[in-house]
Scaffold this motif. Structure first.
Motif, PDB file in Angstrom:
ATOM      1  N   UNK A 141       0.832  -1.199   0.000  1.00 11.36           N
ATOM      2  CA  UNK A 141       0.000   0.000   0.000  1.00 11.36           C
ATOM      3  C   UNK A 141       0.868   1.252   0.000  1.00 11.36           C
ATOM      4  N   UNK A 142       0.504   2.236  -0.807  1.00  8.10           N
ATOM      5  CA  UNK A 142       1.236   3.500  -0.817  1.00  8.10           C
ATOM      6  C   UNK A 142       0.911   4.308   0.435  1.00  8.10           C
ATOM      7  N   UNK A 143       1.806   5.213   0.794  1.00  9.97           N
ATOM      8  CA  UNK A 143       1.584   6.026   1.977  1.00  9.97           C
ATOM      9  C   UNK A 143       0.361   6.909   1.850  1.00  9.97           C
ATOM     10  N   UNK A 144       0.140   7.484   0.662  1.00 11.63           N
ATOM     11  CA  UNK A 144      -1.003   8.368   0.453  1.00 11.63           C
ATOM     12  C   UNK A 144      -2.318   7.599   0.589  1.00 11.63           C
ATOM     13  N   UNK A 145      -2.388   6.405   0.025  1.00 15.89           N
ATOM     14  CA  UNK A 145      -3.606   5.603   0.122  1.00 15.89           C
ATOM     15  C   UNK A 145      -3.880   5.209   1.569  1.00 15.89           C
ATOM     16  N   UNK A 146      -2.836   4.832   2.296  1.00 15.26           N
ATOM     17  CA  UNK A 146      -3.018   4.456   3.691  1.00 15.26           C
ATOM     18  C   UNK A 146      -3.553   5.640   4.504  1.00 15.26           C
ATOM     19  N   UNK A 147      -3.008   6.835   4.276  1.00 18.08           N
ATOM     20  CA  UNK A 147      -3.457   8.024   4.998  1.00 18.08           C
ATOM     21  C   UNK A 147      -4.903   8.368   4.650  1.00 18.08           C
TER      22      UNK A 147
ATOM     23  N   UNK B 187      -9.023  13.488  10.780  1.00 17.71           N
ATOM     24  CA  UNK B 187      -9.337  13.265   9.372  1.00 17.71           C
ATOM     25  C   UNK B 187      -8.667  14.297   8.473  1.00 17.71           C
ATOM     26  N   UNK B 188      -8.831  15.572   8.781  1.00 12.91           N
ATOM     27  CA  UNK B 188      -8.251  16.627   7.937  1.00 12.91           C
ATOM     28  C   UNK B 188      -6.726  16.579   7.950  1.00 12.91           C
ATOM     29  N   UNK B 189      -6.145  16.185   9.086  1.00 10.79           N
ATOM     30  CA  UNK B 189      -4.688  16.088   9.191  1.00 10.79           C
ATOM     31  C   UNK B 189      -4.163  15.002   8.254  1.00 10.79           C
ATOM     32  N   UNK B 190      -4.801  13.849   8.272  1.00  9.59           N
ATOM     33  CA  UNK B 190      -4.370  12.752   7.402  1.00  9.59           C
ATOM     34  C   UNK B 190      -4.538  13.107   5.925  1.00  9.59           C
ATOM     35  N   UNK B 191      -5.612  13.821   5.603  1.00  9.78           N
ATOM     36  CA  UNK B 191      -5.822  14.226   4.213  1.00  9.78           C
ATOM     37  C   UNK B 191      -4.749  15.219   3.766  1.00  9.78           C
TER      38      UNK B 191
END
Length: 214
Positions: free
Chosen positions: A85-91, A102-106
């Motif tokens: 899994x890519x880091x962006x997809x995991x976040x 939620x907003x932090x991870x996005x």
């Protein structure tokens, strides 16, 4: 004193706002007083204390969510999905299961998509200014650079750090509650002691002085 001032100004402002439209200047002046009163209230120690309490509660919610997210990542690694899994997809998946974070991870995912790993790593520390948050932020941002065999061990370390932080905070809270419980007992003991000193010493001295000047 500050509370009385706030109540008085607010009452006067309410009366002025009920005046006819021809008295609009008085109404505007009243609103100005209300604004000044709000600024005064925000400058008090009580307001700052309330803000600190709200911030601490929000940070506790974020920490609990972060613990749940690490548990979710741990399960991904165990079933073998995390390594591919890519880091962006995991976040983005973490954002979907979070509320406070939620907003932090996005924002972290968006930074990774433009290859700004340093910015992604710093986002978590902005809302949770603790050393462990900086480390976890770096871990999440550098997800794709970590060897698969090291993922599980790293997650365990960060979960342990969060657990220790939660235990330490609970101990401090218990100590504070204990102090508050025993404070009235200490005050009562001091009152009894002062009363004993007054009865045993000062009354006797007063009677001696009265006999000397009578």
């Amino acid at each position: 004193m500050v509370l009385k001032l706030i109540m008085t100004v607010t009452f006067c402002a309410g009366i002025m706002m009920l005046l006819p439209s021809s008295e609009r200047s008085l109404r505007d002046e009243a609103l100005g007083y209300v604004g000044a009163t709000g600024k005064l209230a925000k400058s008090t120690a009580m307001h700052r204390w309330i803000v600190r309490i709200k911030t601490a509660r929000r940070q506790e919610k974020m920490q609990r969510e972060l613990t749940d997210c690490l548990s979710y990542i741990k399960n991904l690694v165990i079933v073998g999905r995390g390594q591919s899994m890519s880091g962006a997809l995991m976040l983005e998946e973490l954002a979907a299961m979070s509320r406070e974070l939620s907003s932090i991870f996005l924002d972290m995912a968006a930074s990774l998509q433009i290859c700004d790993e340093a910015k992604a790593a710093s986002e978590l520390y902005k809302v949770l200014p603790f050393s462990w948050a900086k480390d976890i932020g770096g871990f999440l941002a550098g997800w794709e650079n970590i060897a698969p065999e090291d993922l599980l061990g790293s997650i365990e370390i960060y979960m342990s750090a969060l657990r220790e932080e939660r235990i330490t905070r609970q101990k401090r809270r218990d100590e504070m509650i204990s102090d508050l419980v025993y404070f009235p007992v200490v005050v009562n003991a001091m009152a009894v002691l002062l009363n004993f000193i007054y009865v045993a010493y000062f009354i006797e001295q007063r009677e001696i002085l009265n006999r000397m000047f009578i």
